[in-house]
Design a protein around this motif. Structure first.
Motif, PDB file in Angstrom:
ATOM      1  N   PRO A 192       3.730  -1.250 -41.032  1.00  0.00           N
ATOM      2  CA  PRO A 192       3.783  -1.021 -39.426  1.00  0.00           C
ATOM      3  C   PRO A 192       3.148   0.532 -39.010  1.00  0.00           C
ATOM      4  O   PRO A 192       2.958   0.846 -37.874  1.00  0.00           O
ATOM      5  N   VAL A 193       3.170   1.274 -40.121  1.00  0.00           N
ATOM      6  CA  VAL A 193       2.669   2.901 -39.879  1.00  0.00           C
ATOM      7  C   VAL A 193       1.855   3.301 -40.971  1.00  0.00           C
ATOM      8  O   VAL A 193       1.829   2.867 -41.976  1.00  0.00           O
ATOM      9  N   LEU A 194       0.595   3.890 -40.551  1.00  0.00           N
ATOM     10  CA  LEU A 194      -0.380   4.537 -41.308  1.00  0.00           C
ATOM     11  C   LEU A 194      -0.238   5.788 -41.219  1.00  0.00           C
ATOM     12  O   LEU A 194      -0.221   6.348 -40.298  1.00  0.00           O
ATOM     13  N   TYR A 195      -0.155   6.486 -42.402  1.00  0.00           N
ATOM     14  CA  TYR A 195       0.213   7.875 -42.540  1.00  0.00           C
ATOM     15  C   TYR A 195      -1.069   8.823 -43.155  1.00  0.00           C
ATOM     16  O   TYR A 195      -1.510   8.302 -43.908  1.00  0.00           O
ATOM     17  N   LEU A 196      -1.597   9.673 -42.439  1.00  0.00           N
ATOM     18  CA  LEU A 196      -2.767  10.431 -42.785  1.00  0.00           C
ATOM     19  C   LEU A 196      -2.302  11.683 -42.761  1.00  0.00           C
ATOM     20  O   LEU A 196      -1.908  12.285 -41.652  1.00  0.00           O
ATOM     21  N   SER A 197      -2.729  12.389 -44.061  1.00  0.00           N
ATOM     22  CA  SER A 197      -2.496  13.916 -43.812  1.00  0.00           C
ATOM     23  C   SER A 197      -3.570  14.521 -44.637  1.00  0.00           C
ATOM     24  O   SER A 197      -4.144  13.698 -45.248  1.00  0.00           O
ATOM     25  N   GLY A 198      -3.766  15.804 -44.708  1.00  0.00           N
ATOM     26  CA  GLY A 198      -4.830  16.671 -45.451  1.00  0.00           C
ATOM     27  C   GLY A 198      -5.073  18.082 -44.887  1.00  0.00           C
ATOM     28  O   GLY A 198      -4.542  18.221 -43.731  1.00  0.00           O
ATOM     29  N   ARG A 199      -5.995  18.580 -45.567  1.00  0.00           N
ATOM     30  CA  ARG A 199      -6.403  20.024 -44.978  1.00  0.00           C
ATOM     31  C   ARG A 199      -7.866  19.919 -44.538  1.00  0.00           C
ATOM     32  O   ARG A 199      -8.494  20.845 -43.938  1.00  0.00           O
ATOM     33  N   ALA A 218       5.522  11.139 -48.600  1.00  0.00           N
ATOM     34  CA  ALA A 218       5.892   9.625 -48.207  1.00  0.00           C
ATOM     35  C   ALA A 218       6.972   9.233 -48.897  1.00  0.00           C
ATOM     36  O   ALA A 218       7.957   8.422 -48.173  1.00  0.00           O
ATOM     37  N   LEU A 219       7.384   9.392 -50.280  1.00  0.00           N
ATOM     38  CA  LEU A 219       8.293   8.924 -50.787  1.00  0.00           C
ATOM     39  C   LEU A 219       9.753   9.518 -50.433  1.00  0.00           C
ATOM     40  O   LEU A 219      10.603   8.705 -50.127  1.00  0.00           O
ATOM     41  N   ASN A 220       9.844  10.992 -50.234  1.00  0.00           N
ATOM     42  CA  ASN A 220      10.871  11.459 -49.757  1.00  0.00           C
ATOM     43  C   ASN A 220      11.384  11.060 -48.396  1.00  0.00           C
ATOM     44  O   ASN A 220      12.454  11.017 -48.132  1.00  0.00           O
ATOM     45  N   LEU A 221      10.241  10.896 -47.542  1.00  0.00           N
ATOM     46  CA  LEU A 221      10.455  10.729 -46.158  1.00  0.00           C
ATOM     47  C   LEU A 221      11.117   9.181 -46.243  1.00  0.00           C
ATOM     48  O   LEU A 221      12.004   8.988 -45.451  1.00  0.00           O
ATOM     49  N   THR A 222      10.586   8.241 -46.851  1.00  0.00           N
ATOM     50  CA  THR A 222      11.018   7.060 -46.941  1.00  0.00           C
ATOM     51  C   THR A 222      12.458   7.074 -47.315  1.00  0.00           C
ATOM     52  O   THR A 222      13.251   6.160 -46.984  1.00  0.00           O
ATOM     53  N   ARG A 223      12.588   7.694 -48.686  1.00  0.00           N
ATOM     54  CA  ARG A 223      13.969   7.768 -49.131  1.00  0.00           C
ATOM     55  C   ARG A 223      15.249   8.094 -48.112  1.00  0.00           C
ATOM     56  O   ARG A 223      16.385   7.509 -47.920  1.00  0.00           O
ATOM     57  N   LEU A 225       5.796   2.497 -44.525  1.00  0.00           N
ATOM     58  CA  LEU A 225       4.297   3.206 -44.113  1.00  0.00           C
ATOM     59  C   LEU A 225       3.383   3.111 -45.197  1.00  0.00           C
ATOM     60  O   LEU A 225       3.779   2.919 -46.321  1.00  0.00           O
ATOM     61  N   SER A 226       1.936   3.414 -44.881  1.00  0.00           N
ATOM     62  CA  SER A 226       1.142   3.251 -45.985  1.00  0.00           C
ATOM     63  C   SER A 226       0.468   4.618 -45.766  1.00  0.00           C
ATOM     64  O   SER A 226      -0.079   5.146 -44.749  1.00  0.00           O
ATOM     65  N   LYS A 227       0.213   5.286 -46.839  1.00  0.00           N
ATOM     66  CA  LYS A 227      -0.620   6.399 -46.817  1.00  0.00           C
ATOM     67  C   LYS A 227      -2.005   6.428 -47.208  1.00  0.00           C
ATOM     68  O   LYS A 227      -2.318   5.780 -48.064  1.00  0.00           O
TER      69      LYS A 227
END
Length: 862
Positions: free
Chosen positions: A486-493, A452-457, A435-437
């Protein structure tokens, strides 16, 4: 002759010449096959080039007129030819500059070349092993070359049970070294190969390295070459250097990854040392505050990243039973300053700040890029795709005869060492990106920096393969850049803010097979409102709307079963054949942040269960989005080709109609468009890219030789539609159809309708050895194809897909000696638009494309 007569006067001839020269820009690649202007063109070569331009500018489909164009060229006066030549030079220069810019900015190297380079280097390194399992050693560092070679082979894909690795392990287990390099490399090998068997050796080496860490003086926290120097109280002290220090840090990190603990005191000393040793400009040298070098700056980046990970409390906390998200502790800019220095000085052809040890430097570049999740070093026009550029250089510099690499400088000129560093760069740097953040709104995109690091691990441990993740800047990223993940990861408040162009890029990314996974952080309503507005901008069509995913959606059990009491609502947007956007308004990233490894960190049972549920939801989304089929970086360089532009010449362009019907006629809207691109790119067939969506009763249907049809629901034709379809096929047209994801309702309806349309010509199995499945018509050998068959282990197990290698399974209606209808009950369309999912029964992506190409070629020729 009419064309010849039209251009026999000079004015018309001039117009023809200059018009052809204007087309030069669009057809530069074709000219290269005829001949190019030299770097310093003479008048004669320019005239010759102009003639070639005129010949090559004849549009595809009108090549039969070349024999009439040739005498036209001969009739033109020299002055006209020279003017055309000058125009050709101008256009050619401009286009060459554009072409040069695009090809040099990103290395033009294929995945097959990278894989071949790894295999050749691996084979050569194996041949150098001695009978006792060792490799020829470097004087004074017994075991070092053997450990480095073994580590390189393991990362290059040689399994631990391979006889070469087994002999190497037996040799490495046979001695205890007093050298930091050797012990560090030995530890990394044990941790990667058979960590359970060699756990006691890993623990022994961890104790050695911790005892050798310098305890006093300005280099406290570093390591030197040998074992413990005698300092005050018997504690290690000495000069120390950043090269030995980074190897010790890497070894301790790998030890902890396999469960061997390292003391917190050791990591604190590491963190303090590398901060002190950094130069004001962000670089590191061989020793503290010495002139910056690329290799040592990469060492500093990696060491600081690892140490901070071990010691940081992270961006989420647990106080008793209460979880506190979005804590945002103070941020250190040491790594960012180092990355800035590396970006300004980056090269893959020379070692910044030093005249030798280029391959050792590249070994560090891989680590710095991977650990900081950077695909690029540098900014703006100075951006460098470090793996792609490095891979190109290494492929080109590999010894053509034997397959080894040799560097420059003390030690690296030894091809065993040079080859090991090259293999480590090539093999580790190509790890698949899961994934790419997405960066946005200052630092709002990274409220939980390790999510993202911990989910990937976590995914790595479940899928049993090394993976990576990246950070992507939407301001600089093209659609092709986005498609590298293959996946774009978008997060925030906060409200995510994107320009109109960035929104268009995101939409094209989804249309071309990408997946967007969004998570709202910290319970802030601003992100929820902003994300819904973003989706409305991306998908203005009324059929694309966020909807609450139903309890039986396959995403809930794609990989792991989630404890019902911790299930969080997910919203989605269905694009094509699958849900291609998934959104969690509740904060999953906070729990992924808490899943980070740390110093004896423990949580109450209820918190642990909630963390596990969030990880399960995360891996479920990623499994659904990727089908667990993540590709190596270099595999994506060619597979995500940019769509070809449609020229203005419509003559001789193949036009394929898409049939409207009531059974989900447009559920895979990009399938036909993507097939058209493949036909142009792979087979050179000009295909009209404008859409021809027609009802069966539309008279324009008979202007097309091929009709395309798919669906995912039951349907029926009217009597008028049946009559129109029968007439279309009997007049020579061909209908190519498939059932989206192998949908039974559509298949039953299609078979029923074909009985009504062709009562005297039943839908029958096409023999697997039919010429349409061979290269006879210019296509591919399709004797066997990979077909996906979804299955579920049990009522509570994860969704799985079995791939089988089988002959093509196609049904057809024969009209005389040819097939006028070709139907696949297994999915082709979803695979064509890269949206196949875990519940999709059909052909694998590449094989679906080949099958569709063969069917079109058959239809054209028959």
């Amino acid at each position: 002759m009419q064309l010849y007569a039209k251009f026999t006067n000079r004015s018309s001839a001039r117009c023809a010449v200059f018009a052809c020269c204007a087309v030069f820009a669009r057809r530069l690649r074709s000219f290269s096959r005829v001949g190019r202007l030299p770097a310093q063109p003479t008048a004669a070569s320019a005239m010759s080039a102009a003639r070639r331009v005129l010949l090559c500018c004849v549009p595809v489909g009108t090549t039969r007129h070349r024999e009439t164009i040739i005498p036209i060229v001969k009739l033109l006066p020299n002055r006209t030819i020279r003017r055309a030549a000058r125009a050709a030079i101008v256009w050619g220069t401009l286009c060459s500059l554009l072409l040069f810019t695009s090809t040099t900015a990103r290395a033009d190297i294929e995945a097959a070349a990278v894989q071949q380079a790894i295999e050749r280097g691996t084979d050569w390194l194996k041949t150098q092993q001695r009978p006792n399992g060792s490799w020829p050693e470097w004087t004074g560092f017994t075991g070092g070359v053997s450990a480095l070679s073994t580590l390189a082979l393991l990362h290059a894909g040689v399994p631990p049970d391979d006889p070469v690795i087994q002999k190497a392990l037996e040799h490495l287990r046979s001695f205890e070294s007093n050298r930091t390099y050797v012990v560090s490399l030995q530890t990394m090998v044990f941790a990667m190969a058979e960590p359970q068997r060699d756990a006691w050796l890993i623990r022994r080496n961890v104790r050695l390295l911790e005892s050798w860490q310098i305890k006093h003086g300005p280099n406290k926290g570093s390591w030197s070459y040998g074992g413990p120097a005698s300092g005050p109280g018997g504690r290690a002290s000495g000069a120390g250097d950043n090269s030995n220090a980074q190897f010790a840090v890497l070894a301790l990190h790998e030890a902890e990854r396999v469960g061997v603990p390292v003391s917190e005191h050791t990591w604190k000393a590491v963190l303090a040392y590398w901060k002190r040793a950094q130069n004001p400009n962000g670089s590191w040298g061989y020793q503290p505050r010495s002139q910056g070098r690329g290799s040592m700056t990469c060492a500093g980046i990696a060491s600081l990243t690892i140490a901070q990970e071990k010691l940081s409390d992270g961006d989420a906390r647990v106080d008793g039973q209460r979880i506190r998200c979005c804590q945002s502790p103070e941020r250190d800019d040491a790594i960012e300053r180092a990355l800035d220095w590396l970006g300004r000085n980056f090269s893959v052809y020379s070692h910044p700040g030093y005249a030798s040890w280029l391959l050792y430097y590249l070994y560090g570049v891989e680590r710095a890029g991977r650990l900081t999740a950077r695909r690029f070093f540098g900014t703006g026009n100075n951006q460098h795709d470090w793996y792609r550029e490095g891979a190109e250089m290494l492929v080109r510099s590999q010894d053509k005869l034997s397959g080894f690499w040799r560097g420059r400088g003390h030690g690296e000129e030894n091809p065993l060492i040079g080859t090991s560093f090259a293999l480590l760069f090539l093999a580790k740097g190509r790890r698949p990106v899961l994934l790419s953040k997405i960066q946005h709104a200052g630092s709002d995109w990274s409220l939980h920096r390790s999510d993202a690091l911990n989910l990937t691990r976590y995914v790595e441990t479940r899928w049993h393969r090394p993976l990576s993740w990246q950070i992507v800047d939407p301001h600089a990223a093209t659609v092709d850049d986005l498609l590298q993940s293959p996946v774009l990861y978008l997060s925030g408040r906060k409200k995510p803010v994107f320009t109109d162009q960035q929104v268009r890029n995101l939409r094209e990314y989804i249309d071309r097979g990408g997946f967007l996974f969004a998570v709202g952080c910290c319970g802030d309503a601003a992100f929820d409102k902003g994300f819904r507005e973003l989706i409305a901008r991306m998908f203005p069509e009324p059929e694309y709307r966020l909807r609450l995913l139903e309890p039986d959606h396959p995403i809930w059990r794609a990989e792991e079963v989630v404890d019902p009491q911790y299930i969080k609502p997910l919203w989605g947007v269905d694009v094509g054949c699958r849900t291609s956007v998934v959104y969690s308004p509740l904060d999953l990233s906070c729990f992924w942040e808490l899943a980070r490894p740390g110093r004896q960190r423990s949580y109450p049972p209820a918190v642990r269960d909630e963390i596990q549920a969030a990880l399960s939801l995360g891996i479920n989304v990623l499994a659904y989005a990727t089908n667990r089929e993540v590709r190596y970086k270099d595999d994506l360089w060619q597979t995500q080709a940019r769509p070809l532009a449609q020229d203005n010449i419509q003559r001789a362009a193949l036009q394929i109609a898409k049939l409207r019907h009531t059974g989900g006629w447009n559920r895979a809207p990009q399938a036909l468009a993507n097939l058209s691109q493949i036909l142009m790119r792979e087979k050179g067939i000009r295909v009209a890219l404008d859409r021809h969506d027609l009802a069966l009763t539309d008279p324009r249907l008979f202007d097309h030789a091929i009709a395309f049809m798919h669906g995912q629901n039951a349907f029926s034709f009217s009597p008028a539609e049946r009559e129109a379809l029968r007439a279309f096929v009997e007049r020579g047209g061909v209908l190519i159809a498939d059932s989206i994801c192998g949908n039974d309702a559509f298949t039953r309806s299609f078979r029923h309708e074909m009985k009504l349309v062709f009562p005297d010509a039943p839908l029958e199995r096409v023999p697997p050895d039919h010429p349409m499945f061979t290269p006879r018509f210019g296509g591919f050998d399709l004797s066997t194809l990979r077909r996906r068959r979804p299955q579920q282990a049990d009522d509570t197990g994860p969704l799985k897909v079995v791939q089988q290698q089988l002959p093509p399974d196609l049904e057809g209606v024969r009209i005389g000696e040819r097939y006028g209808v070709l139907f696949s009950r297994y999915d082709i369309s979803c695979a064509l638009e890269h949206h196949e999912s875990l519940q999709c029964a059909g052909y694998a992506r590449d094989d679906a494309a080949r099958l569709a190409v063969n069917l079109v070629l058959y239809a054209i020729h028959e």
